[in-house]
Write an enzyme that holds these catalytic residues in place. Structure first.
Site, PDB file in Angstrom:
ATOM      1  N   ASP A 104       0.850  -1.186   0.000  1.00 18.78           N
ATOM      2  CA  ASP A 104       0.000   0.000   0.000  1.00 18.78           C
ATOM      3  C   ASP A 104       0.890   1.241   0.000  1.00 18.78           C
ATOM      4  O   ASP A 104       1.736   1.407   0.879  1.00 18.78           O
ATOM      5  CB  ASP A 104      -0.891  -0.002   1.236  1.00 18.78           C
ATOM      6  CG  ASP A 104      -2.024   1.008   1.144  1.00 18.78           C
ATOM      7  OD1 ASP A 104      -1.764   2.151   0.700  1.00 18.78           O
ATOM      8  OD2 ASP A 104      -3.156   0.664   1.510  1.00 18.78           O
TER       9      ASP A 104
ATOM     10  N   ASP B 174       3.629   0.165  -8.280  1.00 17.86           N
ATOM     11  CA  ASP B 174       3.070   0.795  -9.477  1.00 17.86           C
ATOM     12  C   ASP B 174       2.765   2.270  -9.220  1.00 17.86           C
ATOM     13  O   ASP B 174       2.078   2.901 -10.013  1.00 17.86           O
ATOM     14  CB  ASP B 174       1.814   0.055  -9.947  1.00 17.86           C
ATOM     15  CG  ASP B 174       0.760  -0.054  -8.856  1.00 17.86           C
ATOM     16  OD1 ASP B 174       1.101   0.150  -7.682  1.00 17.86           O
ATOM     17  OD2 ASP B 174      -0.398  -0.349  -9.172  1.00 17.86           O
TER      18      ASP B 174
ATOM     19  N   LYS C 160      -2.421 -10.724 -12.930  1.00 15.69           N
ATOM     20  CA  LYS C 160      -3.509 -10.171 -13.735  1.00 15.69           C
ATOM     21  C   LYS C 160      -3.659  -8.682 -13.466  1.00 15.69           C
ATOM     22  O   LYS C 160      -3.920  -7.896 -14.376  1.00 15.69           O
ATOM     23  CB  LYS C 160      -4.818 -10.904 -13.434  1.00 15.69           C
ATOM     24  CG  LYS C 160      -4.857 -12.342 -13.906  1.00 15.69           C
ATOM     25  CD  LYS C 160      -6.203 -12.972 -13.581  1.00 15.69           C
ATOM     26  CE  LYS C 160      -6.248 -14.420 -14.051  1.00 15.69           C
ATOM     27  NZ  LYS C 160      -7.549 -15.066 -13.729  1.00 15.69           N
TER      28      LYS C 160
END
Length: 247
Positions: free
Chosen positions: A150, A186, A226
């Site tokens: 996170d 990311d 995914k």
């Protein structure tokens, strides 16, 4: 974009800087109740007794735990376990320890471990800092993985990010000399934060080349989830950092 495996607000408390890391009152996660599928429940009820570990088990002797001497990988915050399962199945010569606080992910991982007949994976459903401090011997791990934690993007929440100087110093003590700490995110701003903390941490060397430093190209051995594949299709970036313990 961020991996939704650790949503929500963390809690704070009054403990001082001399307390163990896992008791200093600031957590990078929060446990939220969620609906359990039948497979996840089965994993916790039926498979946990064979592959689950707790803080109460104390300091582990990893050769005894796995019944062999082998390379050892620890993944912190494995989410639903897709990446960790793929690694364990692809690399039977390596032993894996996963740490995750969220029951649905732990249950799903254990269900898959049983269905695939894997024997080279053990699981903690505990605070990762407590596991590192109390259960894993110093110098016993070849690789520590922290994938898509996170990012706590708001400035007022940055203290809740798991990547902090004290945390990476603790990781170094558990790595064998020459072992690696592999981080991925990311969120570009969090990647920059990670690089800043790691570059300042003693006893680590960045494995990136001058052309890509401080980041490395996505290693082929890190499974593409995914979630990440979707991000790539949407044009979102992912940043990998790999640091080696050199002292």
């Amino acid at each position: 974009m961020t991996d939704p495996k650790h949503p929500g607000e963390a809690t704070t408390g009054p403990e001082g800087p001399d307390a163990p890391l896992h008791r200093r009152g600031i957590k990078s996660y929060v446990i939220r109740a969620g609906r359990m599928t039948q497979a996840q429940t089965r994993g916790l009820d039926e498979v946990w007794p064979r592959f689950g570990l707790t803080i109460a088990d104390g300091r582990q002797h990893l050769d005894d735990l796995f019944g062999r001497r082998a390379p050892r990988v620890v993944e912190i915050g494995f989410g639903m376990g897709t990446s960790l399962i793929e690694q364990a199945e692809t690399h039977p010569e390596t032993d894996f320890i996963g740490i995750e606080v969220h029951s649905p992910g732990v249950g799903k991982l254990l269900d898959e471990v049983d269905k695939r007949g894997l024997t080279n994976l053990r699981v903690y459903r505990e605070d990762a800092l407590a596991v590192l401090e109390q259960c894993l011997p110093e110098g016993s791990i070849d690789t520590v993985q922290l994938f898509f934690p996170d990012p706590w993007p708001k400035k007022k929440h940055h203290k809740r990010r798991i990547v902090q100087p004290a945390f990476v110093a603790l990781i170094r003590t558990r790595l064998a000399l020459g072992g690696t700490f592999h981080l991925a995110t990311d969120w570009e701003a969090y990647a920059e934060w990670m690089a800043e903390v790691m570059e300042a941490a003693p006893g680590y060397a960045n494995t990136a080349t001058p052309e890509t430093a401080p980041y490395v190209p996505r290693p082929a051995f890190r499974p593409l989830t995914k979630f990440e594949a979707r991000g790539e299709r949407l044009g979102h970036g992912v940043w990998d950092l790999i640091y080696r313990r050199d002292a």
